[in-house]
Write an enzyme that holds these catalytic residues in place. Structure first.
Site: not given
Length: 315
Positions: A230, A225, A256-257, A227-228
């Site tokens: 992608g 991941s 993230g889940d 974050g913002a």
């Protein structure tokens, strides 16, 4: 029989209370209209997102005491299938406070079990994983205090021997231990992966190289991941990066889940790995627009999915 069931394991389940406090600051008294109380823990979040996305989740994990009974009742009331393992203790409670900028402060209790409790959970998971309809077993989140140090490795080894597709989303020593057992897939963020591998991951090239080493060592699929920005996926067949549309987040907890749930659900539904990544990133993105963790509507997911792009970086 089609393999559709996704076992969502939360070794350290919780009761989460999420509060949106626009003027939140340390030392200030704030008054809000209410809070969202929901079963929590990474596996529970994955469970909710899997169902929203059309999958068939089965909740498993350790529950204890009054809080554990409350969590079980809430999961049952919401219509989810579950096979809990009960222990003599109390399930933890966690608090999430989101401010006006969509930045969340999370206060997590640790949870506490005995070694026999972990063995009971591991035995129950292995029994459930033998069912013909099971597509994957997702081991999600932290381990409660008291779990054996070798807990992730031994359980993953057992599940691998059964032919189960094991997905791991954890951190710290639990993640390091899990990686050694070579699960089918891991889903981590940049900092979790850097810590587990003892290296700095400053660029996409760094992440690709580190994930490539894990794949070469026997892990089938690595999702990181960003974050913002992608997420990056590395497998034996392809390297791809998915980028979501720009949003103003409300509560990014559990994104993230939802990324995890989006990918595994898409694969269970027969989508190819690149499309699964796109769907995972869309799910993680839309989740951040709603408070409470994996509480987004499917129609909004479809809208975000249309604006989520994938770039192939290698094969």
């Amino acid at each position: 029989m089609k393999r559709e069931t996704i076992i969502c394991v939360t070794p350290n389940a919780a009761l989460d209370r999420t509060m949106v406090v626009p003027d939140f600051a340390i030392g200030r008294i704030s008054r809000i209209g209410g809070a969202v109380a929901a079963p929590g823990g990474k596996g529970v979040n994955v469970m909710r997102a899997v169902r929203i996305l059309g999958g068939r989740p089965l909740a498993m994990g350790l529950l204890g005491g009054h809080t554990g009974r409350t969590v079980a009742a809430m999961v049952e009331q919401d219509g989810y299938d579950a096979k809990w393992t009960y222990f003599d203790g109390e399930t933890r409670t966690c608090a999430i406070i989101a401010n006006a900028d969509g930045v969340s402060t999370v206060i997590n209790e640790s949870g506490l079990i005995g070694p026999s409790d972990w063995k009971a959970l591991a035995d129950d998971i292995c029994v459930a994983a033998k069912a013909d309809e099971v597509y994957a077993v997702c081991l999600c989140g932290s381990l409660p205090l008291g779990a054996p140090a070798e807990a992730p490795f031994a359980l993953i080894a057992q599940l691998n021997a059964l032919g189960a597709r094991v997905w791991v989303d954890s951190s710290g020593s639990a993640l390091e231990n899990a990686i050694k057992a070579k699960p089918f897939a891991i889903k981590v963020n940049r900092s979790e992966m850097a810590a587990a591998m003892g290296t700095e991951l400053q660029t996409i090239r760094d992440i690709k190289a580190a994930a490539g080493r894990l794949v070469a060592d026997g892990i089938g699929l690595v999702v990181v991941s960003l974050g913002a920005d992608g997420a990056l996926l590395v497998s034996r067949e392809v390297i791809a990066k998915a980028t979501p549309p720009v949003i103003q987040p409300v509560d990014p907890v559990a994104s993230g889940d939802c990324l995890h749930a989006g990918i595994v659900t898409a694969l269970a539904q027969g989508k190819d790995i690149v499309e699964a990544l796109r769907r995972g990133v869309a799910a993680g993105t839309v989740n951040a627009l709603y408070a409470g963790g994996a509480q987004f509507p499917f129609r909004h997911f479809q809208s975000v999915l249309q604006d989520t792009r994938v770039q192939i970086l290698g094969a």
